[in-house]
Design an enzyme around this catalytic site. Structure first.
Site, short mmCIF file in Angstrom:
data_model
loop_
_atom_site.label_atom_id
_atom_site.label_comp_id
_atom_site.label_asym_id
_atom_site.label_seq_id
_atom_site.Cartn_x
_atom_site.Cartn_y
_atom_site.Cartn_z
N ASP A 115 -0.34 5.91 -0.28
CA ASP A 115 0.31 4.61 -0.27
C ASP A 115 -0.48 3.67 0.64
O ASP A 115 -1.12 4.12 1.58
CB ASP A 115 1.75 4.78 0.26
CG ASP A 115 2.43 3.48 0.55
OD1 ASP A 115 2.58 2.66 -0.39
OD2 ASP A 115 2.81 3.26 1.72
N ASP A 166 0.51 0.03 2.17
CA ASP A 166 1.19 -0.64 3.27
C ASP A 166 2.11 0.33 4.01
O ASP A 166 2.99 0.95 3.42
CB ASP A 166 1.99 -1.84 2.76
CG ASP A 166 1.10 -2.84 2.02
OD1 ASP A 166 -0.08 -2.97 2.39
OD2 ASP A 166 1.58 -3.48 1.08
#
Length: 189
Positions: free
Chosen positions: A8, A10
């Site tokens: 992922d 952010d």
């Protein structure tokens, strides 16, 4: 077939600051390059998987996503690390205008981006991991048939302490940071 670590963006590779509508808001965690370099050296593919619904919401264009990803790749390259691919979903099922307002198969936790990456990069999902700071990343891992590593950076600590008792699925690994998770994954094989 290859094994991969899907990561992922952010809150996992970079600071969680909300919608990144300008490159000045994007800040890579100081340990991110070391984590990705470790994957590179251990012959694991490093693939970013990210929802970027700010496009659907009209907060920024897809060009901003490309600008931020170029900034990420440059920061990693300066530290001797590289991503093998970046996949993103700019859609939202309820907000925005077509073509961005739609119920797609690529918005996490749906597995579309991982399935696409597996096909394009010849990845064995059963031997791969997803690392993220949200429960949706754990759900994505389950939906795609990969192992789940949950990090306490970004939204992670709050979700872990406040919400994890109600989760239907536990992560396979909980780590303080992306680097800690990668060290464990690479050591375990």
């Amino acid at each position: 077939m290859k094994h991969a670590v899907f990561i992922d963006r952010d809150g996992t590779i970079s600071e969680e600051v909300g919608y990144i509508n300008h490159p000045s808001r994007f800040r890579v965690f100081p340990y991110a390059a070391a984590a990705i370099k470790l994957l590179n050296e251990a012959d694991w593919l490093a693939v970013v998987i990210t929802n970027q619904a700010g496009v659907a919401r009209g907060y920024f264009s897809e060009d901003m996503i490309h600008t931020v990803h170029a900034q990420l790749e440059l920061a990693l390259k300066k530290e001797g690390a590289r991503l093998d691919a970046i996949y993103y979903c700019a859609h939202h099922p309820d907000v925005g205008r077509p073509p961005y307002r739609r119920d797609c198969d690529c918005r996490k936790p749906k597995p579309g981006l991982l399935l696409r990456a597996a096909k394009e990069l010849d990845i064995d999902l059963s031997q791969s991991w997803m690392i993220g700071d949200r429960y949706g990343d754990i759900e994505l891992a389950q939906n795609a048939g990969v192992k789940a590593a949950f990090v306490l950076s970004g939204y992670g600590r709050g979700e872990w302490e406040q919400q994890s008792s109600g989760w239907k699925r536990e992560p396979d690994l909980v780590s303080e940071t992306l680097l800690n998770a990668v060290q464990t994954i690479v050591t375990q094989g």
